[in-house]
Design a protein around this motif. Structure first.
Motif, PDB file in Angstrom:
ATOM      1  N   LEU A   1       0.807  -1.220   0.000  1.00 34.49           N
ATOM      2  CA  LEU A   1       0.000   0.000   0.000  1.00 34.49           C
ATOM      3  C   LEU A   1       0.841   1.272   0.000  1.00 34.49           C
ATOM      4  CD1 LEU A   1      -2.801  -1.047   2.514  1.00 34.49           C
ATOM      5  CD2 LEU A   1      -2.809  -1.191   0.016  1.00 34.49           C
ATOM      6  N   VAL A   2       2.158   1.134   0.043  1.00 34.46           N
ATOM      7  CA  VAL A   2       3.054   2.281  -0.008  1.00 34.46           C
ATOM      8  C   VAL A   2       3.453   2.470  -1.461  1.00 34.46           C
ATOM      9  CG1 VAL A   2       5.264   3.202   0.778  1.00 34.46           C
ATOM     10  CG2 VAL A   2       3.880   1.792   2.307  1.00 34.46           C
ATOM     11  N   PRO A   3       3.318   3.693  -2.002  1.00 38.56           N
ATOM     12  CA  PRO A   3       3.580   3.888  -3.436  1.00 38.56           C
ATOM     13  C   PRO A   3       4.924   3.329  -3.896  1.00 38.56           C
ATOM     14  CG  PRO A   3       2.661   5.874  -2.497  1.00 38.56           C
ATOM     15  CD  PRO A   3       2.916   4.928  -1.349  1.00 38.56           C
ATOM     16  N   THR A   4       6.005   3.675  -3.268  1.00 42.32           N
ATOM     17  CA  THR A   4       7.313   3.100  -3.572  1.00 42.32           C
ATOM     18  C   THR A   4       8.366   3.738  -2.694  1.00 42.32           C
ATOM     19  OG1 THR A   4       8.850   2.483  -5.327  1.00 42.32           O
ATOM     20  CG2 THR A   4       8.002   4.721  -5.388  1.00 42.32           C
ATOM     21  N   CYS A   5       9.510   3.172  -2.714  1.00 44.30           N
ATOM     22  CA  CYS A   5      10.665   3.747  -2.021  1.00 44.30           C
ATOM     23  C   CYS A   5      11.185   4.883  -2.903  1.00 44.30           C
ATOM     24  CB  CYS A   5      11.729   2.671  -1.839  1.00 44.30           C
ATOM     25  SG  CYS A   5      13.301   3.326  -1.241  1.00 44.30           S
ATOM     26  N   PRO A   6      11.289   6.088  -2.372  1.00 45.82           N
ATOM     27  CA  PRO A   6      11.749   7.207  -3.209  1.00 45.82           C
ATOM     28  C   PRO A   6      13.174   7.007  -3.732  1.00 45.82           C
ATOM     29  CG  PRO A   6      11.541   7.874  -0.901  1.00 45.82           C
ATOM     30  CD  PRO A   6      10.975   6.496  -1.011  1.00 45.82           C
ATOM     31  N   ASP A   7      14.020   6.341  -2.971  1.00 48.88           N
ATOM     32  CA  ASP A   7      15.386   6.097  -3.434  1.00 48.88           C
ATOM     33  C   ASP A   7      15.411   5.095  -4.581  1.00 48.88           C
ATOM     34  OD1 ASP A   7      16.680   7.837  -1.557  1.00 48.88           O
ATOM     35  OD2 ASP A   7      16.233   6.342  -0.023  1.00 48.88           O
ATOM     36  N   LEU A   8      14.570   4.073  -4.508  1.00 54.64           N
ATOM     37  CA  LEU A   8      14.493   3.116  -5.612  1.00 54.64           C
ATOM     38  C   LEU A   8      13.939   3.798  -6.858  1.00 54.64           C
ATOM     39  CD1 LEU A   8      14.811   0.278  -6.759  1.00 54.64           C
ATOM     40  CD2 LEU A   8      12.464  -0.163  -6.011  1.00 54.64           C
ATOM     41  N   ARG A   9      12.914   4.630  -6.681  1.00 54.71           N
ATOM     42  CA  ARG A   9      12.343   5.361  -7.831  1.00 54.71           C
ATOM     43  C   ARG A   9      13.447   6.181  -8.507  1.00 54.71           C
ATOM     44  NH1 ARG A   9       8.071   7.948  -5.595  1.00 54.71           N
ATOM     45  NH2 ARG A   9       9.472   9.542  -4.820  1.00 54.71           N
ATOM     46  N   ASP A  10      14.265   6.879  -7.716  1.00 51.30           N
ATOM     47  CA  ASP A  10      15.365   7.666  -8.281  1.00 51.30           C
ATOM     48  C   ASP A  10      16.374   6.768  -9.002  1.00 51.30           C
ATOM     49  OD1 ASP A  10      14.183   9.930  -7.215  1.00 51.30           O
ATOM     50  OD2 ASP A  10      15.589  10.075  -5.521  1.00 51.30           O
ATOM     51  N   SER A  11      16.649   5.597  -8.434  1.00 50.43           N
ATOM     52  CA  SER A  11      17.594   4.665  -9.053  1.00 50.43           C
ATOM     53  C   SER A  11      17.072   4.157 -10.388  1.00 50.43           C
ATOM     54  CB  SER A  11      17.872   3.485  -8.115  1.00 50.43           C
ATOM     55  OG  SER A  11      18.446   3.930  -6.912  1.00 50.43           O
ATOM     56  N   ILE A  12      15.769   3.887 -10.470  1.00 45.91           N
ATOM     57  CA  ILE A  12      15.168   3.415 -11.729  1.00 45.91           C
ATOM     58  C   ILE A  12      15.211   4.526 -12.771  1.00 45.91           C
ATOM     59  CG2 ILE A  12      13.012   2.700 -12.817  1.00 45.91           C
ATOM     60  CD1 ILE A  12      12.410   1.142 -10.185  1.00 45.91           C
ATOM     61  N   GLU A  13      14.881   5.735 -12.378  1.00 42.88           N
ATOM     62  CA  GLU A  13      14.925   6.865 -13.325  1.00 42.88           C
ATOM     63  C   GLU A  13      16.360   7.112 -13.803  1.00 42.88           C
ATOM     64  OE1 GLU A  13      12.334   8.215 -14.784  1.00 42.88           O
ATOM     65  OE2 GLU A  13      11.074   6.895 -13.563  1.00 42.88           O
ATOM     66  N   ARG A  14      17.334   6.955 -12.923  1.00 42.49           N
ATOM     67  CA  ARG A  14      18.740   7.106 -13.303  1.00 42.49           C
ATOM     68  C   ARG A  14      19.122   6.011 -14.307  1.00 42.49           C
ATOM     69  NH1 ARG A  14      20.520   7.099  -8.636  1.00 42.49           N
ATOM     70  NH2 ARG A  14      20.336   9.324  -8.310  1.00 42.49           N
ATOM     71  N   ALA A  15      18.628   4.800 -14.097  1.00 39.82           N
ATOM     72  CA  ALA A  15      18.915   3.701 -15.025  1.00 39.82           C
ATOM     73  C   ALA A  15      18.348   4.004 -16.410  1.00 39.82           C
ATOM     74  CB  ALA A  15      18.348   2.389 -14.481  1.00 39.82           C
ATOM     75  N   VAL A  16      17.183   4.638 -16.465  1.00 42.65           N
ATOM     76  CA  VAL A  16      16.604   5.032 -17.761  1.00 42.65           C
ATOM     77  C   VAL A  16      17.498   6.079 -18.421  1.00 42.65           C
ATOM     78  CG1 VAL A  16      14.646   6.161 -18.892  1.00 42.65           C
ATOM     79  CG2 VAL A  16      14.228   4.439 -17.117  1.00 42.65           C
ATOM     80  N   ARG A  17      17.877   7.114 -17.666  1.00 38.16           N
ATOM     81  CA  ARG A  17      18.730   8.173 -18.221  1.00 38.16           C
ATOM     82  C   ARG A  17      20.073   7.632 -18.700  1.00 38.16           C
ATOM     83  NH1 ARG A  17      16.874  10.847 -13.651  1.00 38.16           N
ATOM     84  NH2 ARG A  17      18.896  10.588 -12.623  1.00 38.16           N
ATOM     85  N   ASP A  18      20.610   6.655 -17.952  1.00 37.71           N
ATOM     86  CA  ASP A  18      21.914   6.085 -18.299  1.00 37.71           C
ATOM     87  C   ASP A  18      21.834   5.038 -19.407  1.00 37.71           C
ATOM     88  OD1 ASP A  18      22.892   7.660 -16.261  1.00 37.71           O
ATOM     89  OD2 ASP A  18      23.233   5.994 -14.857  1.00 37.71           O
ATOM     90  N   GLY A  19      20.618   4.677 -19.838  1.00 40.45           N
ATOM     91  CA  GLY A  19      20.444   3.695 -20.891  1.00 40.45           C
ATOM     92  C   GLY A  19      20.491   2.244 -20.426  1.00 40.45           C
ATOM     93  N   ARG A  20      20.455   2.024 -19.107  1.00 44.20           N
ATOM     94  CA  ARG A  20      20.465   0.655 -18.585  1.00 44.20           C
ATOM     95  C   ARG A  20      19.073   0.046 -18.548  1.00 44.20           C
ATOM     96  NH1 ARG A  20      21.926   0.932 -13.194  1.00 44.20           N
ATOM     97  NH2 ARG A  20      21.697   3.194 -13.196  1.00 44.20           N
TER      98      ARG A  20
END
Length: 83
Positions: free
Chosen positions: A60-79
């Motif tokens: 019921l918790v939307p997500t971990c904000p640090d994980l969300r940032d890590s996923i967005e960084r992976a998109v930006r980095d092309g991973r």
């Protein structure tokens, strides 16, 4: 295609392993659009997320904000590609 391989493709297709830059927890993540993210957590989950969930189930918790940032960084980095 067998029913089992079709199920595995549906559940895991397009997902990549991404590690949280804060705690190192590894999840399988996929992006279908800029605003949609799918995340499959390992059985152990994330201690930080459990902590912010308090008494509520972590689902019921939307997500971990640090994980969300890590996923967005992976998109930006092309991973991780947006499919």
């Amino acid at each position: 295609m067998s029913a089992l391989s079709e199920r595995d493709s549906y559940l895991g297709g397009g997902l990549s392993e991404i590690g949280c830059d804060r705690c190192g927890a590894v999840v399988r993540a996929g992006k279908r659009s800029a605003s949609q993210t799918s995340v499959q957590w390992p059985g152990s989950g994330c201690a930080f997320l459990a902590g912010i969930a308090g008494e509520r189930p972590t689902a019921l918790v939307p997500t971990c904000p640090d994980l969300r940032d890590s996923i967005e960084r992976a998109v930006r980095d092309g991973r991780l590609e947006v499919s």
